[in-house]
Scaffold this motif. Sequence first.
Motif, mmCIF file in Angstrom:
data_model
loop_
_atom_site.group_PDB
_atom_site.id
_atom_site.type_symbol
_atom_site.label_atom_id
_atom_site.label_comp_id
_atom_site.label_asym_id
_atom_site.label_seq_id
_atom_site.Cartn_x
_atom_site.Cartn_y
_atom_site.Cartn_z
ATOM 1 N N ALA A 170 1.351 -1.059 0.243
ATOM 2 C CA ALA A 170 0.106 0.318 0.111
ATOM 3 C C ALA A 170 0.940 1.169 0.061
ATOM 4 O O ALA A 170 2.237 1.418 0.567
ATOM 5 C CB ALA A 170 -0.911 0.173 1.295
ATOM 6 N N LEU A 171 0.316 2.633 -0.041
ATOM 7 C CA LEU A 171 0.622 4.019 -0.521
ATOM 8 C C LEU A 171 0.068 4.651 0.451
ATOM 9 O O LEU A 171 -0.894 4.887 0.479
ATOM 10 C CB LEU A 171 1.082 3.966 -1.750
ATOM 11 C CG LEU A 171 1.503 3.393 -2.842
ATOM 12 C CD1 LEU A 171 1.264 4.306 -4.076
ATOM 13 C CD2 LEU A 171 3.165 3.613 -2.696
ATOM 14 N N GLU A 172 1.392 5.723 0.958
ATOM 15 C CA GLU A 172 0.719 6.382 2.553
ATOM 16 C C GLU A 172 1.756 7.528 2.007
ATOM 17 O O GLU A 172 2.378 7.321 1.721
ATOM 18 C CB GLU A 172 0.974 6.042 3.502
ATOM 19 C CG GLU A 172 0.555 7.036 4.936
ATOM 20 C CD GLU A 172 1.474 6.532 6.167
ATOM 21 O OE1 GLU A 172 0.455 5.603 6.918
ATOM 22 O OE2 GLU A 172 2.921 6.740 6.414
ATOM 23 N N GLU A 173 0.653 8.640 2.218
ATOM 24 C CA GLU A 173 1.070 9.697 1.864
ATOM 25 C C GLU A 173 1.015 10.379 4.045
ATOM 26 O O GLU A 173 0.719 10.208 4.698
ATOM 27 C CB GLU A 173 -0.339 10.901 1.550
ATOM 28 C CG GLU A 173 0.007 10.682 -0.247
ATOM 29 C CD GLU A 173 -0.909 11.500 -0.763
ATOM 30 O OE1 GLU A 173 -1.553 12.268 -0.791
ATOM 31 O OE2 GLU A 173 -0.901 12.118 -2.038
ATOM 32 N N MET A 174 2.120 11.310 3.689
ATOM 33 C CA MET A 174 2.608 11.631 4.400
ATOM 34 C C MET A 174 3.096 13.131 4.512
ATOM 35 O O MET A 174 3.895 13.579 3.788
ATOM 36 C CB MET A 174 3.704 11.057 4.945
ATOM 37 C CG MET A 174 4.732 11.116 6.243
ATOM 38 S SD MET A 174 5.868 10.873 7.501
ATOM 39 C CE MET A 174 5.872 11.132 8.614
ATOM 40 N N ARG A 175 3.016 14.472 5.333
ATOM 41 C CA ARG A 175 2.852 15.590 5.789
ATOM 42 C C ARG A 175 4.063 16.038 6.464
ATOM 43 O O ARG A 175 4.207 16.017 6.929
ATOM 44 C CB ARG A 175 1.827 16.138 5.988
ATOM 45 C CG ARG A 175 0.756 16.776 5.222
ATOM 46 C CD ARG A 175 -0.207 18.275 5.690
ATOM 47 N NE ARG A 175 -1.305 17.035 4.808
ATOM 48 C CZ ARG A 175 -1.704 17.826 3.496
ATOM 49 N NH1 ARG A 175 -1.362 18.390 2.555
ATOM 50 N NH2 ARG A 175 -2.822 18.003 3.029
ATOM 51 N N LEU A 176 5.213 16.384 5.763
ATOM 52 C CA LEU A 176 6.309 17.178 6.144
ATOM 53 C C LEU A 176 6.402 18.598 6.286
ATOM 54 O O LEU A 176 6.477 19.560 5.481
ATOM 55 C CB LEU A 176 7.554 16.501 5.709
ATOM 56 C CG LEU A 176 8.063 14.387 5.509
ATOM 57 C CD1 LEU A 176 9.651 14.585 4.148
ATOM 58 C CD2 LEU A 176 8.015 14.242 6.765
ATOM 59 N N GLY A 177 6.390 18.914 7.452
ATOM 60 C CA GLY A 177 7.027 20.143 8.150
ATOM 61 C C GLY A 177 7.337 21.155 8.634
ATOM 62 O O GLY A 177 7.395 22.105 9.136
ATOM 63 N N ASP A 178 8.326 20.056 9.472
ATOM 64 C CA ASP A 178 9.011 20.433 10.535
ATOM 65 C C ASP A 178 10.076 21.125 9.613
ATOM 66 O O ASP A 178 10.804 21.261 8.774
ATOM 67 C CB ASP A 178 10.210 19.302 10.728
ATOM 68 C CG ASP A 178 9.607 18.239 11.650
ATOM 69 O OD1 ASP A 178 8.201 18.750 12.802
ATOM 70 O OD2 ASP A 178 9.390 17.077 11.396
ATOM 71 N N PRO A 179 10.662 22.360 10.201
ATOM 72 C CA PRO A 179 12.223 22.789 9.559
ATOM 73 C C PRO A 179 13.308 21.950 8.955
ATOM 74 O O PRO A 179 13.652 22.280 7.816
ATOM 75 C CB PRO A 179 12.862 23.700 10.673
ATOM 76 C CG PRO A 179 11.832 23.547 12.076
ATOM 77 C CD PRO A 179 11.532 21.848 12.021
#
Length: 327
Positions: free
Chosen positions: A140-149
């Motif tokens: 399966a594929l998962e979407e992930m948000r990366l908002g760290d510096p």
Amino acid sequence: MIVVLVETDAKGLTTVSREALTFARELGSRSSSAVEAVLVGTPSSETLGSLGEQGVVKVHVAEDDRLSSYAAAAWAAAVCDTVGSTAADVVIAAGTPRGMEVLAHVATRLDVAMAANVTEVTSASDDELLVRRQVVGGAALEEMRLGDPVRVIGVAGHACDPVAAATPATTEVVTFAPTLTERDLVARVVRVEASEADDTGALTSARVVVGAGRGAGGPDGFADLLELTSLVGGALGVSRVVTSLGWRPHSEQVGQTGSRIAPEIYIACGISGAIQHWAGCQSAKTILAVNTDAEAPMVTKAHYAVIGDLHEIVPAVNAELKSRLGR
């Protein structure tokens, strides 16, 4: 700024590191971000040449006698020092066991999230990256948000083809002494023993891979499969059950706990196609399955399938190949 941790072997820059650099360069083109590399140990001329082909203008080389043996925490310290000196906001490495281990340490030191097994960046802005990554062994594929510096990304094997930059660069070498503590060296490699089995490089770089599973029947059931491998100029890859039973060496295993391959064609013989195996072969351009079970996962996912006993089909294929090759 994007910093890529690169790995080398006896031939220079590894294929998966070239993939990671291509991935980084494509990401950098979206925001006009430069791509630089970090490497532990003195680079060879072949490595510098490969970095130049990838458009890397600068490589930060960590030099310290204590780095002669691999230590994940020490490598992570070198990466973090490079992040600090370059003000990088993205750190990338190939999704190898070593790359993933170092990135885990880097993410912990920087107190940021880490995205592993990433296949693509679906959107990018100054504030965050949205990435797509493999989960459940690639099923399966998962979407992930990366908002760290600082965004830490492990690139899945064969997520992209290693393409040379449009404009090659002359890579500048900048050496530095990373800030290490004794704690960084507690867990380290103290001895390396050569394997009796062949290196996995032939398997991961092969254009044709012949796969073998439980259907081979036993340790004496590989003669025809090995002959087919020779006739097509390929490499033999096996499922986990084959290595677990001791029929073939682990260096030939394809799957989540083995090698990940991306050949032009994968001929999977007598392999059911469990999720763990599929994680290692799903990047093959074309898959041909040979199996007695028409409902086996490998058959249903393959581009082409032959339903039957591999011990009848493979010898027939070999005979036809030898006839056409005049042997």
